[in-house]
Design a protein around this motif. Structure first.
Motif, PDB file in Angstrom:
ATOM      1  N   LEU A   1      18.605   5.201  53.925  1.00 46.15           N
ATOM      2  CA  LEU A   1      18.272   6.167  52.884  1.00 46.15           C
ATOM      3  C   LEU A   1      19.535   6.494  52.121  1.00 46.15           C
ATOM      4  CD1 LEU A   1      16.041   8.666  54.917  1.00 46.15           C
ATOM      5  CD2 LEU A   1      15.291   6.693  53.571  1.00 46.15           C
ATOM      6  N   ASP A   2      19.449   6.489  50.784  1.00 46.59           N
ATOM      7  CA  ASP A   2      20.643   6.843  50.022  1.00 46.59           C
ATOM      8  C   ASP A   2      20.800   8.359  49.986  1.00 46.59           C
ATOM      9  OD1 ASP A   2      18.976   7.851  48.027  1.00 46.59           O
ATOM     10  OD2 ASP A   2      19.265   6.151  46.672  1.00 46.59           O
ATOM     11  N   SER A   3      21.774   8.843  49.253  1.00 50.26           N
ATOM     12  CA  SER A   3      22.092  10.275  49.252  1.00 50.26           C
ATOM     13  C   SER A   3      20.981  11.128  48.665  1.00 50.26           C
ATOM     14  CB  SER A   3      23.401  10.515  48.501  1.00 50.26           C
ATOM     15  OG  SER A   3      23.306  10.026  47.170  1.00 50.26           O
TER      16      SER A   3
ATOM     17  N   ARG B   1      14.444  -1.447  46.675  1.00 52.25           N
ATOM     18  CA  ARG B   1      14.554   0.018  46.599  1.00 52.25           C
ATOM     19  C   ARG B   1      13.186   0.594  46.241  1.00 52.25           C
ATOM     20  NH1 ARG B   1      19.139   3.141  44.742  1.00 52.25           N
ATOM     21  NH2 ARG B   1      19.925   1.318  43.624  1.00 52.25           N
ATOM     22  N   TRP B   2      12.849   1.707  46.871  1.00 44.64           N
ATOM     23  CA  TRP B   2      11.593   2.391  46.563  1.00 44.64           C
ATOM     24  C   TRP B   2      11.798   3.294  45.349  1.00 44.64           C
ATOM     25  CZ3 TRP B   2       6.679   1.929  47.586  1.00 44.64           C
ATOM     26  CH2 TRP B   2       5.810   3.008  47.434  1.00 44.64           C
TER      27      TRP B   2
ATOM     28  N   GLY C   1      26.765   6.767  48.781  1.00 47.25           N
ATOM     29  CA  GLY C   1      26.066   7.618  47.827  1.00 47.25           C
ATOM     30  C   GLY C   1      24.706   7.019  47.525  1.00 47.25           C
ATOM     31  N   THR C   2      24.546   6.538  46.289  1.00 49.79           N
ATOM     32  CA  THR C   2      23.304   5.853  45.907  1.00 49.79           C
ATOM     33  C   THR C   2      23.528   4.352  45.708  1.00 49.79           C
ATOM     34  OG1 THR C   2      23.727   6.318  43.569  1.00 49.79           O
ATOM     35  CG2 THR C   2      22.393   7.925  44.789  1.00 49.79           C
ATOM     36  N   THR C   3      24.725   3.873  46.049  1.00 51.55           N
ATOM     37  CA  THR C   3      25.056   2.465  45.834  1.00 51.55           C
ATOM     38  C   THR C   3      24.830   1.658  47.106  1.00 51.55           C
ATOM     39  OG1 THR C   3      26.740   3.058  44.194  1.00 51.55           O
ATOM     40  CG2 THR C   3      26.866   0.853  45.151  1.00 51.55           C
ATOM     41  N   PRO C   4      23.917   0.686  47.070  1.00 50.08           N
ATOM     42  CA  PRO C   4      23.697  -0.128  48.267  1.00 50.08           C
ATOM     43  C   PRO C   4      24.770  -1.191  48.449  1.00 50.08           C
ATOM     44  CG  PRO C   4      22.161  -0.770  46.541  1.00 50.08           C
ATOM     45  CD  PRO C   4      22.916   0.417  46.019  1.00 50.08           C
ATOM     46  N   ILE C   5      25.071  -1.475  49.716  1.00 48.57           N
ATOM     47  CA  ILE C   5      26.005  -2.534  50.108  1.00 48.57           C
ATOM     48  C   ILE C   5      25.289  -3.389  51.140  1.00 48.57           C
ATOM     49  CG2 ILE C   5      28.248  -3.061  51.130  1.00 48.57           C
ATOM     50  CD1 ILE C   5      29.151  -0.245  50.239  1.00 48.57           C
TER      51      ILE C   5
ATOM     52  N   LEU D   1      30.422 -14.661  57.174  1.00 46.62           N
ATOM     53  CA  LEU D   1      30.014 -13.277  56.961  1.00 46.62           C
ATOM     54  C   LEU D   1      30.451 -12.854  55.563  1.00 46.62           C
ATOM     55  CD1 LEU D   1      28.845 -10.609  58.015  1.00 46.62           C
ATOM     56  CD2 LEU D   1      31.080 -10.124  59.038  1.00 46.62           C
ATOM     57  N   LEU D   2      29.486 -12.397  54.764  1.00 45.85           N
ATOM     58  CA  LEU D   2      29.767 -12.026  53.376  1.00 45.85           C
ATOM     59  C   LEU D   2      29.192 -10.645  53.077  1.00 45.85           C
ATOM     60  CD1 LEU D   2      28.581 -15.386  53.112  1.00 45.85           C
ATOM     61  CD2 LEU D   2      30.464 -15.031  51.495  1.00 45.85           C
ATOM     62  N   VAL D   3      29.828  -9.938  52.136  1.00 46.73           N
ATOM     63  CA  VAL D   3      29.414  -8.579  51.784  1.00 46.73           C
ATOM     64  C   VAL D   3      29.414  -8.449  50.267  1.00 46.73           C
ATOM     65  CG1 VAL D   3      29.848  -6.114  52.082  1.00 46.73           C
ATOM     66  CG2 VAL D   3      30.490  -7.706  53.904  1.00 46.73           C
ATOM     67  N   ARG D   4      28.362  -7.817  49.740  1.00 47.87           N
ATOM     68  CA  ARG D   4      28.292  -7.545  48.300  1.00 47.87           C
ATOM     69  C   ARG D   4      27.827  -6.112  48.066  1.00 47.87           C
ATOM     70  NH1 ARG D   4      25.641 -13.093  45.719  1.00 47.87           N
ATOM     71  NH2 ARG D   4      27.333 -14.484  46.348  1.00 47.87           N
ATOM     72  N   GLN D   5      28.180  -5.622  46.876  1.00 47.33           N
ATOM     73  CA  GLN D   5      27.831  -4.250  46.487  1.00 47.33           C
ATOM     74  C   GLN D   5      27.081  -4.290  45.168  1.00 47.33           C
ATOM     75  OE1 GLN D   5      30.687  -0.959  47.136  1.00 47.33           O
ATOM     76  NE2 GLN D   5      30.598  -0.636  44.924  1.00 47.33           N
ATOM     77  N   TRP D   6      26.048  -3.471  45.061  1.00 47.54           N
ATOM     78  CA  TRP D   6      25.231  -3.407  43.854  1.00 47.54           C
ATOM     79  C   TRP D   6      25.934  -2.542  42.819  1.00 47.54           C
ATOM     80  CZ3 TRP D   6      21.493  -5.996  41.780  1.00 47.54           C
ATOM     81  CH2 TRP D   6      20.649  -5.431  40.817  1.00 47.54           C
ATOM     82  N   ASP D   7      26.082  -3.099  41.601  1.00 44.27           N
ATOM     83  CA  ASP D   7      26.769  -2.341  40.547  1.00 44.27           C
ATOM     84  C   ASP D   7      25.806  -1.758  39.526  1.00 44.27           C
ATOM     85  OD1 ASP D   7      25.923  -4.444  39.004  1.00 44.27           O
ATOM     86  OD2 ASP D   7      27.933  -5.107  38.395  1.00 44.27           O
ATOM     87  N   GLY D   8      24.536  -1.825  39.829  1.00 44.47           N
ATOM     88  CA  GLY D   8      23.521  -1.303  38.918  1.00 44.47           C
ATOM     89  C   GLY D   8      22.720  -2.399  38.270  1.00 44.47           C
ATOM     90  N   THR D   9      23.331  -3.585  38.153  1.00 48.49           N
ATOM     91  CA  THR D   9      22.626  -4.711  37.528  1.00 48.49           C
ATOM     92  C   THR D   9      22.711  -5.989  38.358  1.00 48.49           C
ATOM     93  OG1 THR D   9      24.614  -5.281  36.253  1.00 48.49           O
ATOM     94  CG2 THR D   9      22.993  -3.823  35.200  1.00 48.49           C
TER      95      THR D   9
END
Length: 616
Positions: free
Chosen positions: A309-311, A335-336, A366-370, A383-391
């Motif tokens: 759950l985000d913030s 995302r719901w 916060g509200t940013t998924p990783i 093993l790789l990691v990415r972060q959503w920047d809104g787009t």
């Protein structure tokens, strides 16, 4: 006529008297009867006597007189008296311990007479000892009170029992009851005790004695752990397992204590069966689906969806899914939006061509998924990691397993990756990898530009196989030091031990010697949660002779050892390992700090599903 001469009257009387004396025989004298025989009776004691000192003995003689009365023990005269009252005091201080038969003997008229009923005197100068207790030291009992049973090698004196002289769990015992044979003393603890608590039983002056009066010494021992009773918090979420691996649920609570849960479940049978992902929300009376299935094709076998759950309390879910060809598997994040699930960025993978994403972990800043995932590159798992920047999804550094030859272990362990964020929103990830045949746990934190490992591998045993890490962090900690739990297989012992450690800022500090202090084969899936900054761990493990169940333990803040927080949790307990199998626990604290564990369990017929338990 002849005239008779007169005879004086006196002469006549004398003659008459004389004639009478000559013919009368005097009576024979009465015979003399012998005196009666005395009857000897032991009037005290009248039953078996246990003694360690002096015994008072009283003898009565009736029906006749005795010239002497003797007291005998074991055939030997120990005392005598020639005049009543026949009262004796037998000092047993120098008499051998054990049973002695006591008789009384009287002498009269050259004869001896013995008491009809002998009495038994048991000489005992040895203090009684406690020969056992229950429940055992390692036992775990659910509830708010318990009974502790002490067993002694000989009977105790009932009148010496006093509950006020004992404490159970450092509180006065509520009652004490001695068994009919005197060997067993049962102490009842106080009611409504705060749990968990150790049933430490002690008494500095028990007041207990054996039947001879020998005192029992001090008693101090650690019995079982009394823990909260866990019960179903929500109704069963039924699934039909069949030949599928058990589902691995993820459970979360929002700030208003609304519960959300996700897992991959099998639908249908045969070649058309699919593994699907759905998120459900508790509406107060039942589990209501949030939308329909999130996947289009099959979810990857053995994987576990990740739910956060985000913030703002908005749920996000990630999982690996095969494509239409069944050759490639990619990561997906949704995302719901309040009415439906919205996909973020399409299929996620790092390599062109045939690719397989085995496991996915999701976190939020916060509200940013990783999102993190393990992906096969053709020669090893990365093993790789990415972060959503809104787009779109932006890479956070390169592959996390940067050591040459280091391959991430994934594909057969649900929740084989653990991803969290610290107070500043920086991701921290833990994973298992194998390098040159050595399987280890590693942890890294993203600094903003690169992945920085937190110390070296956290294995405990050389040659051990460390897997299934679980991370948690106390966001009130100024240094943001994570906690870590994992399972380590010991091939030499054929056992699995659950371990936990805390990052000090420069090294990993072990928390206790092991969470499961008596490790057994097939201990698995540790899951770590914090309550008020303090660690709790749940995992699955078979009993000594029973099916696999769920255990929950807490790190004791005083002893720094792991103590039980629950009894074995199993909905279908069975005496055999394969009859039922509780697995894949997921431990969380709700908005009020209440511990809750979700786990999968099916009975021997495959009936069951996901169960959710909390302390009462």
């Amino acid at each position: 006529m002849t005239r008779m001469r007169s005879i004086p009257a006196l002469l006549i009387l004398a003659t008459a008297v004389g004639c009478s004396a000559e013919v009368t025989t005097p009576p024979a004298p009465s015979p003399e009867f012998p005196p009666p025989d005395p009857v000897v009776t032991l009037t005290s004691p009248t039953s078996t006597v246990f003694t360690r000192a002096k015994v008072k003995v009283e003898v009565a003689v009736s029906e006749g007189d005795a010239e002497k009365v003797e007291l005998l023990a074991g055939g030997q005269v120990i005392a005598s008296s020639s005049a009543p009252p026949y009262s004796f005091e037998w000092d047993t201080a120098s008499v051998a311990e054990g049973p002695h038969v006591l008789w009384a003997r009287a002498s009269a008229n050259g004869k001896t007479f013995t008491s009809a009923q002998p009495q038994l005197v048991v000489v005992d100068r040895t203090a009684p000892r406690m020969s056992g207790f229950s429940p055992s030291t390692n036992a775990v009992i659910a509830g708010t009170s318990a009974a502790v049973t002490l067993t002694f090698n000989e009977p105790l004196l009932a009148s010496s029992v006093d509950a006020s002289k004992f404490t159970v769990a450092d509180r006065p015992a509520a009652s004490a009851r001695l068994s009919e044979d005197g060997h067993t003393l049962t102490l009842q603890s106080a009611e409504e005790m705060s749990t968990p608590v150790s049933l430490h039983t002690s008494s500095f002056n028990t007041g207990l004695t054996d039947l001879a009066g020998n005192p029992v010494g001090e008693i101090h021992f650690m019995s079982a752990q009394l823990v909260p009773e866990w019960t179903a918090r929500f109704p069963l979420l039924g699934t039909s397992r069949g030949s599928e691996p058990p589902p691995a649920p993820t459970l979360v609570f929002d700030a208003s204590n609304q519960a959300y849960i996700v897992w991959a479940s099998k639908e249908g049978t045969g070649p058309t069966a699919t593994r699907n992902v759905a998120v459900l929300r508790w509406d107060g009376t039942s589990w209501a689906p949030r939308g329909g299935w999130l996947n289009i094709y099959n979810v990857v076998l053995y994987s576990a969806p990740s739910l956060v759950l985000d913030s703002t309390g908005t749920p996000l879910v990630a999982f690996p899914e095969w494509d239409s060809t069944g050759n490639d598997a990619n990561a997906w994040v949704y995302r719901w939006d309040g009415g439906k699930w919205v996909n973020l960025g399409g299929a996620i993978n790092a390599y062109i061509g045939k690719t397989i994403v085995w496991d996915v972990a999701l976190a939020v800043a916060g509200t940013t998924p990783i999102v993190a995932w393990a992906e096969a590159n053709g020669t090893q798992m990365d093993l790789l990691v990415r972060q959503w920047d809104g787009t779109s999804w932006k890479a956070l550094g390169g592959k996390v397993n940067a050591t040459p030859g280091e391959s991430v272990n994934s594909g057969f362990d649900a929740h084989s990756l653990s991803l969290i964020t610290d107070r500043d929103g920086k991701p921290v990830i833990a994973w298992s990898s194998t390098t040159s045949g050595i399987t280890e746990i590693h942890v890294a934190r993203y600094t903003g530009s690169a992945w920085e490992r937190l110390g070296s591998a956290v294995n405990v045993f050389v040659g051990g196989e460390a897997r299934q890490p679980s991370l948690a962090i106390d966001k009130s900690d100024p240094l943001q030091r994570p906690y870590l739990a994992w399972v380590e297989h010991l091939p030499s012992l054929y056992a699995d031990r659950i371990h936990a450690a805390h990052w000090t800022g420069s090294a990993w500090e072990a928390l206790g010697e092991g969470v499961n202090e008596a490790p057994r084969d097939r201990a698995a899936h540790p899951t770590l949660a914090l309550r008020d900054g303090w660690p709790f761990v749940a995992w699955s493990e078979p009993g000594e002779t029973t099916s696999t169940n769920i255990q929950v333990r807490e790190l004791d803040p005083v002893t720094k050892r792991w103590r039980a927080q629950s009894a074995s949790l199993s909905v279908y307990p069975s005496p055999t390992y394969y009859s039922s199998h509780a697995s894949n626990p997921w431990l969380v604290t709700d908005a009020n700090g209440r511990l809750t564990v979700a786990f999968s369990e099916h009975d021997e017929n495959g009936n069951g599903g996901v169960h959710i338990y909390s302390p009462k």
